[in-house]
Write an enzyme that holds these catalytic residues in place. Structure first.
Site, PDB file in Angstrom:
ATOM      1  N   ASP A  21       9.615 -10.090  13.328  1.00 58.93           N
ATOM      2  CA  ASP A  21      10.241 -11.413  13.330  1.00 58.93           C
ATOM      3  C   ASP A  21      10.759 -11.720  11.927  1.00 58.93           C
ATOM      4  O   ASP A  21       9.984 -11.926  10.999  1.00 58.93           O
ATOM      5  CB  ASP A  21       9.194 -12.453  13.772  1.00 58.93           C
ATOM      6  CG  ASP A  21       9.719 -13.876  13.685  1.00 58.93           C
ATOM      7  OD1 ASP A  21      10.954 -14.052  13.593  1.00 58.93           O
ATOM      8  OD2 ASP A  21       8.888 -14.810  13.717  1.00 58.93           O
ATOM      9  N   ASN A  23      13.014 -14.293  11.103  1.00 59.12           N
ATOM     10  CA  ASN A  23      13.350 -15.681  10.777  1.00 59.12           C
ATOM     11  C   ASN A  23      12.232 -16.669  11.123  1.00 59.12           C
ATOM     12  O   ASN A  23      12.457 -17.877  11.157  1.00 59.12           O
ATOM     13  CB  ASN A  23      14.676 -16.102  11.429  1.00 59.12           C
ATOM     14  CG  ASN A  23      14.578 -16.094  12.949  1.00 59.12           C
ATOM     15  OD1 ASN A  23      13.537 -15.746  13.504  1.00 59.12           O
ATOM     16  ND2 ASN A  23      15.648 -16.472  13.616  1.00 59.12           N
ATOM     17  N   ASP A  25      10.268 -17.465  13.822  1.00 61.41           N
ATOM     18  CA  ASP A  25      10.063 -18.298  15.015  1.00 61.41           C
ATOM     19  C   ASP A  25       9.124 -17.651  16.029  1.00 61.41           C
ATOM     20  O   ASP A  25       9.000 -18.109  17.157  1.00 61.41           O
ATOM     21  CB  ASP A  25      11.411 -18.632  15.677  1.00 61.41           C
ATOM     22  CG  ASP A  25      12.113 -17.375  16.175  1.00 61.41           C
ATOM     23  OD1 ASP A  25      11.593 -16.264  15.938  1.00 61.41           O
ATOM     24  OD2 ASP A  25      13.179 -17.506  16.806  1.00 61.41           O
ATOM     25  N   ASP A  29      13.486  -9.962  15.986  1.00 64.75           N
ATOM     26  CA  ASP A  29      14.934 -10.187  15.926  1.00 64.75           C
ATOM     27  C   ASP A  29      15.617  -9.165  15.026  1.00 64.75           C
ATOM     28  O   ASP A  29      14.964  -8.310  14.419  1.00 64.75           O
ATOM     29  CB  ASP A  29      15.215 -11.612  15.427  1.00 64.75           C
ATOM     30  CG  ASP A  29      14.480 -11.907  14.126  1.00 64.75           C
ATOM     31  OD1 ASP A  29      14.533 -11.052  13.225  1.00 64.75           O
ATOM     32  OD2 ASP A  29      13.822 -12.966  14.025  1.00 64.75           O
ATOM     33  N   ASP A  98      21.250   0.205  24.947  1.00 66.93           N
ATOM     34  CA  ASP A  98      20.837   0.322  26.344  1.00 66.93           C
ATOM     35  C   ASP A  98      21.987  -0.166  27.212  1.00 66.93           C
ATOM     36  O   ASP A  98      22.479  -1.279  27.025  1.00 66.93           O
ATOM     37  CB  ASP A  98      19.584  -0.539  26.585  1.00 66.93           C
ATOM     38  CG  ASP A  98      18.594   0.127  27.504  1.00 66.93           C
ATOM     39  OD1 ASP A  98      19.023   0.513  28.618  1.00 66.93           O
ATOM     40  OD2 ASP A  98      17.419   0.264  27.131  1.00 66.93           O
ATOM     41  N   ASP A 203      20.227   2.816  31.712  1.00 73.21           N
ATOM     42  CA  ASP A 203      19.115   2.307  32.504  1.00 73.21           C
ATOM     43  C   ASP A 203      19.247   2.687  33.984  1.00 73.21           C
ATOM     44  O   ASP A 203      20.308   2.489  34.580  1.00 73.21           O
ATOM     45  CB  ASP A 203      19.107   0.780  32.360  1.00 73.21           C
ATOM     46  CG  ASP A 203      17.862   0.141  32.941  1.00 73.21           C
ATOM     47  OD1 ASP A 203      16.768   0.434  32.435  1.00 73.21           O
ATOM     48  OD2 ASP A 203      17.987  -0.648  33.893  1.00 73.21           O
ATOM     49  N   GLU A 257      18.293   7.392  32.214  1.00 72.72           N
ATOM     50  CA  GLU A 257      16.939   7.186  32.738  1.00 72.72           C
ATOM     51  C   GLU A 257      16.947   7.485  34.235  1.00 72.72           C
ATOM     52  O   GLU A 257      17.797   6.981  34.969  1.00 72.72           O
ATOM     53  CB  GLU A 257      16.493   5.741  32.512  1.00 72.72           C
ATOM     54  CG  GLU A 257      15.021   5.562  32.850  1.00 72.72           C
ATOM     55  CD  GLU A 257      14.658   4.145  33.278  1.00 72.72           C
ATOM     56  OE1 GLU A 257      13.473   3.799  33.186  1.00 72.72           O
ATOM     57  OE2 GLU A 257      15.539   3.389  33.731  1.00 72.72           O
ATOM     58  N   HIS A 329       8.755   1.241  26.543  1.00 70.90           N
ATOM     59  CA  HIS A 329       8.404  -0.133  26.909  1.00 70.90           C
ATOM     60  C   HIS A 329       7.966  -0.270  28.361  1.00 70.90           C
ATOM     61  O   HIS A 329       7.607  -1.362  28.785  1.00 70.90           O
ATOM     62  CB  HIS A 329       9.621  -1.027  26.654  1.00 70.90           C
ATOM     63  CG  HIS A 329      10.767  -0.652  27.554  1.00 70.90           C
ATOM     64  ND1 HIS A 329      11.423   0.556  27.436  1.00 70.90           N
ATOM     65  CD2 HIS A 329      11.323  -1.277  28.609  1.00 70.90           C
ATOM     66  CE1 HIS A 329      12.341   0.636  28.387  1.00 70.90           C
ATOM     67  NE2 HIS A 329      12.308  -0.464  29.110  1.00 70.90           N
ATOM     68  N   ASP A 330       8.027   0.813  29.148  1.00 70.15           N
ATOM     69  CA  ASP A 330       7.673   0.741  30.567  1.00 70.15           C
ATOM     70  C   ASP A 330       6.300   1.308  30.882  1.00 70.15           C
ATOM     71  O   ASP A 330       5.906   1.335  32.046  1.00 70.15           O
ATOM     72  CB  ASP A 330       8.703   1.505  31.404  1.00 70.15           C
ATOM     73  CG  ASP A 330      10.014   0.774  31.505  1.00 70.15           C
ATOM     74  OD1 ASP A 330      10.013  -0.472  31.398  1.00 70.15           O
ATOM     75  OD2 ASP A 330      11.048   1.440  31.684  1.00 70.15           O
TER      76      ASP A 330
HETATM   77  C1  GLC Z   1      14.308   0.518  33.635  1.00 69.32           C
HETATM   78  C2  GLC Z   1      13.851  -0.174  32.386  1.00 69.32           C
HETATM   79  C3  GLC Z   1      12.826  -1.207  32.764  1.00 69.32           C
HETATM   80  C4  GLC Z   1      13.505  -2.215  33.666  1.00 69.32           C
HETATM   81  C5  GLC Z   1      14.146  -1.532  34.859  1.00 69.32           C
HETATM   82  C6  GLC Z   1      15.108  -2.449  35.519  1.00 69.32           C
HETATM   83  O1  GLC Z   1      13.308   1.221  34.258  1.00 69.32           O
HETATM   84  O2  GLC Z   1      13.371   0.751  31.456  1.00 69.32           O
HETATM   85  O3  GLC Z   1      12.259  -1.828  31.665  1.00 69.32           O
HETATM   86  O4  GLC Z   1      12.557  -3.142  34.103  1.00 69.32           O
HETATM   87  O5  GLC Z   1      14.901  -0.408  34.500  1.00 69.32           O
HETATM   88  O6  GLC Z   1      16.200  -2.676  34.670  1.00 69.32           O
HETATM   89 CA    CA Z   2      12.686 -14.487  15.136  1.00 68.90          CA
END
Ligand code: GLC
Ligand code: CA
Length: 556
Positions: A21, A23, A25, A29, A98, A203, A257, A329-330
């Site tokens: 972060d 800034n 909040d 970012d 992405d 994606d 992906e 992140h999944d």
């Molecule tokens: C992909 C992304 C995931 C998202 C899904 C729908 O699997 O990595 O985070 O929820 O697609 O966009």
């Molecule tokens: Ca921020």
């Protein structure tokens, strides 16, 4: 234009909301990213993949886009993005975005128009179907489930029709069969490529071509019953070729992906001179402790993990190129899954060696290089992720609360989305104020500042691995071969190139483990390139979660 050599590279993935972060909040970012670019470069990576940073109502934290050509106000402005891009480039870091084009947000202007009537310029931008009537009862067009939120269809009274959403309700699927939609995609690609972006992570790109009849799936199969009719669909190759042409004009790289796409299918996209994707984010290696999804958990099986690794290595040997990853992140954090929180440093470093030296381009997810682990929040209300929350409310409803939460602790994507632990200060140094999402309470032990100062840390081990990989033709280009595939606790793989052979030896055991060199090897002439223990290793004996990287050269 000729593509840059992504095969030599390693990428760092940023899921911005929890990265840094800048800034004050409480939300990560692009100001925070700017300040951390030197840190990212210091890891020895060569590129950044940004998970979506576009305007989004955040039903799926950025993967529901409402404007493809802008930056979410939480994260900054286009101007700030350009600053990040320029500075990244000047540090030798490529930047890929992405590209989420299977669906938009239901708040995207296209959808707001499309839902109004059956006759407007955007009517056919999405997948609309008439209801099925059973007497007086209105039913959805087929029996598909969505991946995130109940049935895959949502009714729209204005059109007297349903729209398809393979993911959440707020993520309507685009109709890629409409040539105008494909032109939009190409123009979005150009927008970012013209700005200087180096490529895309695409994606769920293998979902964009649906079976024209949208037939019913198996009624008793939850969540994925429609998959056979929207995954690797009939026109996928055609559409990917169109997008490929745009990417190649700019020499951009494309990483697709592909959930559940088997390797046999994947080679069609990834090999040959006119391949349509450079690399693929496959899911096989994410299933060594589960079946299809992390929510259907089983104990970690090393042979299963090794089978997945080796299957992809062999399938693309000489003909294609792998994307290598253990986290994003999944998925929950890998130490908590395939390693051991008890042997945190040992397993975190061993897991790095287990994948970074395979043939392919490694991806490192923010915080993975610090050995961040799963969070265990006390109630479902504290979770943020749409998939986590809906899965919790839809399944195992008769089980006791504690048991249901345990599944969340094991499986939630939110474990990968807690703020990055930069220091032992308040809020883990992520932000001066309370962050948007819970900080893992272990931040006083696990944080970047502490690990910077420790030569044996997970962080510094990642740096050593990446340096070693980049300086070695054998690790970059050599052939891959696995030994002892059925061994339940030992993963040994070889990379060979010219006169050199490198063995990567990984123990997945919390106890000492004795082992022997594979046939054809002798200890004489071996050199130790890397080990995750400071005290010298003993031949034939591995300490808990030890990894050794050994080299032989017949022509030194
Ligand atoms: C992909 C992304 C995931 C998202 C899904 C729908 O699997 O990595 O985070 O929820 O697609 O966009
Ligand atoms: Ca921020």
């Amino acid at each position: 234009m000729e593509q840059f050599d992504y095969r030599r590279m390693a990428f760092y993935q940023i899921w911005i909301r929890s990265f840094a972060d800048g800034n004050g909040d409480g939300i990560g970012d692009l100001y925070g990213v700017y300040d951390k670019l030197d840190y990212i470069a210091s890891l020895g990576v060569d590129g950044i993949w940004f998970s979506p940073i576009y305007p989004s109502p955040n039903a799926d934290y950025g993967y529901d886009i409402s404007d493809y050509r802008n930056i979410h106000p939480d994260y900054g402005t286009l101007e700030q993005f350009r600053r990040v891009l320029d500075r990244a480039h000047s540090l030798g870091l490529r930047v890929i975005m992405d590209l989420v084009i299977n669906h938009t947000s239901d708040e995207h202007p296209w959808f707001l128009e499309s839902r109004k009537s059956r006759a407007n310029p955007y009517s056919d931008y999405y997948i609309w179907r008439d209801p099925k009537w059973k007497g007086e009862t209105r039913l959805p067009p087929n029996n598909w489930f969505s991946q995130f939120e109940g049935l895959a269809w949502e009714y729209c009274p204005e059109r007297v029709q349903y729209y398809l959403h393979v993911f959440a309700k707020k993520q309507p699927d685009l109709n890629m069969d409409n040539p105008r939609v494909r032109e939009e995609v190409k123009s979005i690609m150009r927008f970012w490529l013209d700005m200087g972006v180096d490529g895309f992570r695409e994606d769920v790109i293998t979902f964009i071509s649906k079976h024209p009849q949208l037939p019913d799936g198996l009624p008793f199969l939850p969540v994925i019953n429609g998959m056979p009719f929207y995954k690797d669909g009939p026109n996928l190759m055609t559409y990917l070729r169109e997008f490929r042409a745009v990417a190649l004009e700019y020499g951009a790289v494309q990483i697709g992906e592909a959930p559940m796409t088997p390797v046999k299918t994947a080679v069609n996209y990834l090999t040959g001179k006119d391949r349509v994707l450079d690399m693929m984010i496959q899911f096989d290696t994410m299933m060594a402790d589960c079946f299809m999804t992390e929510y259907i958990h089983h104990p970690f099986s090393l042979p299963k993990l090794k089978r997945a690794f080796t299957k992809w290595q062999n399938a693309l040997a000489g003909t294609g190129w792998n994307a290598l990853y253990l986290e994003n992140h999944d998925h929950p954090r890998v130490i908590s899954r395939y390693g051991s929180e008890q042997f945190w440093r040992e397993s975190g470093t061993m897991l790095a060696a287990a994948y970074l030296f395979q043939r392919g381009t490694p991806f490192i997810y923010q915080g993975q290089e610090l050995g961040m682990t799963n969070i265990r929040l006390g109630s479902i209300e504290e979770y943020q992720d749409v998939a986590t929350i809906n899965t919790y409310h839809s399944f195992r409803r008769r089980q006791p609360e504690q048991k249901r939460l345990k599944h969340v602790h094991i499986a939630s994507r939110d474990s990968a989305r807690t703020p990055v632990q930069w220091s032992g200060e308040e809020n883990a140094g992520f932000s001066p104020v309370k962050p948007w999402f819970a900080v893992n309470p272990n931040y006083r032990e696990i944080n970047a500042e502490k690990e910077e100062g420790d030569p044996e840390s997970i962080l510094n081990f990642y740096r050593r691995c990446l340096r070693l990989r980049k300086g070695s033709d054998t690790l970059l280009w050599g052939d891959y071969r696995e030994y002892f595939p059925l061994h339940p606790q030992l993963y040994v793989y070889e990379r060979s190139y010219g006169t050199e052979r490198i063995l990567v030896v990984c123990s997945f055991s919390g106890k000492e483990l004795s082992w022997q060199l594979p046939g054809g090897y002798a200890w004489e002439g071996s050199a130790l390139l890397l080990c995750n223990y400071r005290e010298a290793p003993r031949r034939g004996l591995l300490r808990p979660y030890e990894t050794q990287v050994l080299r032989w050269n017949t022509n030194p």
